[in-house]
Enzyme design. Structure first.
Site, short mmCIF file in Angstrom:
data_model
loop_
_atom_site.label_atom_id
_atom_site.label_comp_id
_atom_site.label_asym_id
_atom_site.label_seq_id
_atom_site.Cartn_x
_atom_site.Cartn_y
_atom_site.Cartn_z
N HIS A 97 -2.67 0.93 6.93
CA HIS A 97 -2.98 0.83 5.50
C HIS A 97 -3.28 2.23 4.96
O HIS A 97 -3.89 3.05 5.65
CB HIS A 97 -4.18 -0.09 5.28
CG HIS A 97 -4.43 -0.38 3.83
ND1 HIS A 97 -3.59 -1.15 3.07
CD2 HIS A 97 -5.44 0.02 3.00
CE1 HIS A 97 -4.07 -1.22 1.83
NE2 HIS A 97 -5.18 -0.52 1.77
N HIS B 171 -6.01 1.74 -3.99
CA HIS B 171 -4.99 1.21 -3.08
C HIS B 171 -4.50 -0.15 -3.54
O HIS B 171 -5.08 -0.76 -4.43
CB HIS B 171 -5.57 1.10 -1.66
CG HIS B 171 -6.64 0.07 -1.52
ND1 HIS B 171 -6.59 -0.91 -0.57
CD2 HIS B 171 -7.78 -0.15 -2.21
CE1 HIS B 171 -7.68 -1.68 -0.66
NE2 HIS B 171 -8.40 -1.24 -1.66
N CYS C 59 0.81 -1.22 0.00
CA CYS C 59 0.00 0.00 0.00
C CYS C 59 0.84 1.27 0.00
O CYS C 59 0.61 2.18 -0.80
CB CYS C 59 -1.00 0.00 1.14
SG CYS C 59 -0.28 0.08 2.80
#
Length: 146
Positions: free
Chosen positions: A94, A106, A42
């Site tokens: 994240h 993402h 990510c």
């Protein structure tokens, strides 16, 4: 021709950022990955997009990125903002890039690919940790998160 206004530069930068992020749709997830050739995690994905589109680097991890820029409330999100989630039982584990209309792009997790998702679905809504705005054409600055 007169120089571009601050608004025009901002708009062009955000358009470039969003376009660049969408160019990576389908790239596989790879833990520690920072390249479209071998895969992204990510933060590697977000870092690559910002470097390519805006020409400056961000910190390497999602938690470090969460200390960059200005805090943004969910109702004030704009395309290009960084959105953070708690996906590993720790805050800011994240990160993705907000696209507008509660959509974000993402690199999700092992077995996944870079994709667009809706922040309102229960999984993401329950794990939302906040957002940061790193303005284009200005170097990121370190601030405290709340």
């Amino acid at each position: 021709m007169p120089p571009a206004s601050v608004f025009e530069r901002y708009t062009d930068s955000i358009r470039s950022l969003v376009d660049r992020s969408l160019n990576f749709l389908g790239v596989p997830y790879r833990f520690g990955g920072t390249s479209p050739n071998t895969g992204f995690d990510c933060s590697g994905f977000v870092g690559k997009v910002f470097a390519d589109a805006l020409g400056f680097g961000l910190p390497r991890t999602a938690a470090e990125m969460a200390q960059t820029g200005e805090q943004v409330k969910i109702n004030d999100l704009k395309p290009g903002d960084l959105v953070f989630f708690n996906t590993m039982r720790r805050a800011f584990s994240h990160v993705g890039i907000y696209l507008g209309n509660y959509q974000f792009v993402h690199a999700p997790s092992a077995g996944g690919v870079v994709r667009v998702e809706d922040m309102r679905i229960s999984y993401w809504a329950a794990r939302y940790d906040g957002a940061r705005r790193v303005l284009p054409n200005t170097p990121p600055r370190q601030t405290q998160t709340n």
